[in-house]
Scaffold this motif. Structure first.
Motif, PDB file in Angstrom:
ATOM      1  N   MET A 394      30.962 -38.936 -16.879  1.00 39.87           N
ATOM      2  CA  MET A 394      30.699 -37.503 -16.982  1.00 39.87           C
ATOM      3  C   MET A 394      31.394 -36.980 -18.232  1.00 39.87           C
ATOM      4  SD  MET A 394      31.320 -38.721 -13.861  1.00 39.87           S
ATOM      5  CE  MET A 394      29.937 -39.414 -12.993  1.00 39.87           C
ATOM      6  N   PRO A 395      30.637 -36.761 -19.315  1.00 42.01           N
ATOM      7  CA  PRO A 395      31.268 -36.400 -20.586  1.00 42.01           C
ATOM      8  C   PRO A 395      32.232 -35.218 -20.472  1.00 42.01           C
ATOM      9  CG  PRO A 395      28.949 -36.834 -20.917  1.00 42.01           C
ATOM     10  CD  PRO A 395      29.186 -36.906 -19.437  1.00 42.01           C
ATOM     11  N   THR A 417      42.994 -44.343 -24.863  1.00 41.72           N
ATOM     12  CA  THR A 417      41.924 -45.265 -24.453  1.00 41.72           C
ATOM     13  C   THR A 417      41.235 -44.778 -23.175  1.00 41.72           C
ATOM     14  OG1 THR A 417      43.568 -46.606 -23.305  1.00 41.72           O
ATOM     15  CG2 THR A 417      42.960 -47.297 -25.526  1.00 41.72           C
ATOM     16  N   ALA A 418      41.360 -43.481 -22.890  1.00 42.59           N
ATOM     17  CA  ALA A 418      40.684 -42.932 -21.710  1.00 42.59           C
ATOM     18  C   ALA A 418      39.256 -42.526 -22.073  1.00 42.59           C
ATOM     19  CB  ALA A 418      41.457 -41.729 -21.178  1.00 42.59           C
ATOM     20  N   TYR A 419      38.382 -42.485 -21.091  1.00 47.52           N
ATOM     21  CA  TYR A 419      36.969 -42.096 -21.267  1.00 47.52           C
ATOM     22  C   TYR A 419      36.318 -42.872 -22.423  1.00 47.52           C
ATOM     23  CZ  TYR A 419      39.052 -38.225 -18.707  1.00 47.52           C
ATOM     24  OH  TYR A 419      39.757 -37.468 -17.813  1.00 47.52           O
ATOM     25  N   GLY A 434      26.241 -38.205 -16.154  1.00 43.66           N
ATOM     26  CA  GLY A 434      25.944 -37.203 -15.140  1.00 43.66           C
ATOM     27  C   GLY A 434      26.940 -36.071 -15.244  1.00 43.66           C
ATOM     28  N   SER A 435      26.771 -35.074 -14.365  1.00 43.94           N
ATOM     29  CA  SER A 435      27.621 -33.888 -14.451  1.00 43.94           C
ATOM     30  C   SER A 435      28.694 -33.846 -13.374  1.00 43.94           C
ATOM     31  CB  SER A 435      26.757 -32.635 -14.311  1.00 43.94           C
ATOM     32  OG  SER A 435      26.209 -32.578 -12.996  1.00 43.94           O
ATOM     33  N   ALA A 454      29.525 -35.200 -25.401  1.00 45.02           N
ATOM     34  CA  ALA A 454      29.379 -36.635 -25.666  1.00 45.02           C
ATOM     35  C   ALA A 454      29.338 -36.909 -27.168  1.00 45.02           C
ATOM     36  CB  ALA A 454      28.109 -37.164 -25.003  1.00 45.02           C
ATOM     37  N   VAL A 455      28.771 -35.968 -27.915  1.00 45.38           N
ATOM     38  CA  VAL A 455      28.566 -36.161 -29.349  1.00 45.38           C
ATOM     39  C   VAL A 455      29.776 -35.700 -30.164  1.00 45.38           C
ATOM     40  CG1 VAL A 455      27.151 -35.305 -31.281  1.00 45.38           C
ATOM     41  CG2 VAL A 455      26.054 -36.105 -29.187  1.00 45.38           C
ATOM     42  N   THR A 456      30.537 -34.733 -29.628  1.00 42.09           N
ATOM     43  CA  THR A 456      31.646 -34.161 -30.411  1.00 42.09           C
ATOM     44  C   THR A 456      33.029 -34.473 -29.851  1.00 42.09           C
ATOM     45  OG1 THR A 456      31.609 -32.141 -29.098  1.00 42.09           O
ATOM     46  CG2 THR A 456      30.239 -32.182 -31.093  1.00 42.09           C
TER      47      THR A 456
END
Ligand SMILES: [Zn+2]
Length: 542
Positions: A394-395, A417-419, A434-435, A454-456
């Motif tokens: 979940m971004p 190193t998380a997510y 997902g959300s 996710a992109v930034t």
């Protein structure tokens, strides 16, 4: 594709003059899409669609807008969110005790006959600067009836004294397994319940069938306005599954829903799976269990102690051996196993357990899934691709609470190193997004906000903060794929949906901005202008 034959059966709907991003590597970009019934009939250039235009064909000129596959939210608690909204009150956005008291008092007045007064979406981390409120704060407005307010991420609850009495949580009561009754210096429960300690709270009331179906219909329409055409749902009220299936059979459910029964309930899940074996609207392929909790409450299970709680490594919510036996049976019955794993110890134990399942039952295309993976030890990252385990993430969870608690809980080295979205992709893992709606600090499960993060890797609840470990960011194309085709893969339907491909189901959405082009702010500015589900226009912005 080649030119369709002159004698082709006409299309029912043609979307032309679009920038079509198909998420299909065989033909990544196109200009027009023809739909026949509920199926994509052709993808290509505008002029290639002309032979498919008949007297009954509806043709929409998209004026250069971006046409994508419909979004797939790979992890939600959508139905509970609808029910909580209907039968309770929300503390979303509320930060102070007086504000909360006003809402609780008003709800109590309006519901004089309710046995329990149930609230949700209380943000324990931001409420009065993260200091837990107490039962006395609620007793002051409702002394006589039980009040229980679940937090935003579903891992803690704030209750009054009447609720503690009703639950039997008195001074000498032991903590339930996998849960904690928070107590003050004198050993009295304070009114905060963690993890399994709030499992005993009643579920929200279930509306009569007619009303329940109306809620689902309206809820699905709201998802369509966000460009969503598919979702995974975790948890239903008693009788809820049959209502959903009937609504889908009547054509009233304008999203495809994959339901996740509990891993403990194998027989029930088998009956549900049989019920929808032929359906392309409702599916049952995976069974879910929770292995650990969350960072915010120090309940995620870690390899090393929390940086801000020496000696505390969190804890498993279930005995891992019990979980292994449940997973073994579910896998043998052909189900996907879906495990909530947030801490690095939980991720490792889950992978170990699934490896043992593969050893015992033999390897098959099982696509078992780990949910969240908020921190994984770098040694464990290659195991996802090697074992064929899907990473479902979940971004927005990654970045909205970095400054509130992630950095302090994990410390600098571990939080770096998380997510690890990019690291997982580079290791060859399947990654879907997902959300976790409604366990999320947003007003709606809007895929565009997730894609932007996710992109930034932009931080903060409003995504205005500095990027956090931007080396883990994805490209817009990668993020879109995680919100479409990878969601379909994660429920074994990638041959039916998730990309704009002839022969696949016609689930599509149109955006006002070309979010594949920089700057990424376009993603936040973009609006969904059209959504097609099962070949029908289900939303069109006026
Ligand atoms: Zn969840």
């Amino acid at each position: 594709m080649g030119m369709p034959q002159r004698i082709a059966v006409p299309a029912t709907l043609i979307l032309k003059n679009a920038r079509v991003w198909t998420v299909d590597p065989r033909l990544p970009q196109a200009q027009a899409v023809a739909i026949r019934g509920n199926t994509v009939a052709a993808v290509g250039r505008d002029e290639e669609m002309e032979p498919l235009i008949g007297p009954g064909t509806r043709v929409l000129d998209l004026r250069g807008q971006l046409l994508l596959p419909g979004f797939h939210d790979a992890h939600t608690h959508w139905v509970w969110a609808l029910l909580r909204e209907w039968g309770g009150f929300s503390l979303y956005g509320v930060r102070t005790v007086p504000e909360a008291q006003r809402i609780v008092a008003a709800f109590a007045r309006e519901h004089p006959d309710a046995d329990w007064l149930l609230g949700s979406r209380w943000d324990a981390n931001r409420f009065q600067g993260g200091h837990w409120p107490t039962r006395a704060d609620l007793d002051a407005v409702v002394p006589d009836r039980p009040v229980a307010i679940r937090d935003l991420d579903g891992h803690s609850a704030w209750v009054n004294s009447a609720a503690l009495r009703r639950l039997g949580y008195h001074r000498d009561a032991p903590d339930p397994p996998g849960g904690r009754i928070v107590r003050d210096a004198d050993g009295e429960p304070t009114g905060i319940l963690l993890e399994n300690a709030h499992e005993a709270l009643p579920s929200p009331p279930v509306p009569p069938p007619e009303r329940f179906r109306a809620l689902l219909r309206e809820g699905a329409a709201a998802l369509n306005r966000l460009g969503l055409t598919s979702l995974c749902n975790n948890g239903l009220p008693p009788g809820g599954f049959e209502e959903i299936v009937r609504l889908a059979e009547e054509g009233g459910l304008t999203v495809r829903l994959s339901e996740w029964p509990s891993l403990e309930a194998l027989e029930e899940a088998q009956a549900m799976r049989r019920r929808v074996r032929e359906s392309e609207h409702v599916r049952v392929v995976g069974l879910k269990a929770m292995l650990d909790g969350v960072f915010s409450a120090h309940t995620a299970w870690m390899l090393e102690p929390y940086a801000d709680a020496p000696g505390n490594t969190g804890f498993p919510l279930i005995d891992p051996e019990t979980l292994f036996l449940q997973a073994l049976r579910a896998d043998a019955a052909g189900f996907q196993v879906i495990l909530h794993t947030i801490g690095d110890r939980a991720v490792r134990e889950a992978l170990n357990l699934l490896a043992r399942v593969q050893e015992r039952n033999g390897r098959r295309d099982s696509r078992h899934r780990l949910e969240h993976i908020e921190r994984a030890h770098p040694d464990d990252l290659p195991r996802f691709a090697r074992m064929g385990v899907i990473a479902s993430m979940m971004p927005q969870h990654a970045t909205s609470h970095v400054e509130d608690y992630v950095r302090s809980r994990l410390g600098e080295a571990r939080s770096a190193t998380a997510y690890p979205w990019r690291a997982l992709l580079e290791q060859g893992a399947h990654l879907c997004f997902g959300s976790d709606w409604p366990a999320i600090d947003l007003v709606a499960p809007n895929p565009l906000e997730q894609l932007y993060v996710a992109v930034t890797r932009a931080t903060g609840p409003d995504h205005r903060g500095a990027p956090w470990h931007a080396e883990q960011a994805l490209s817009a194309a990668e993020a879109i794929r995680c919100y479409t085709l990878e969601g379909a893969y994660a429920e074994f339907t990638e041959d039916r949906k998730g990309s704009i491909t002839p022969g696949k189901l016609a689930d599509l959405c149109v955006l006002s901005q070309d979010i594949l082009e920089p700057p990424p702010e376009r993603i936040l500015e973009a609006e969904v202008t059209l959504t097609v589900f099962d070949g029908e226009v289900v939303y069109r912005k006026e």
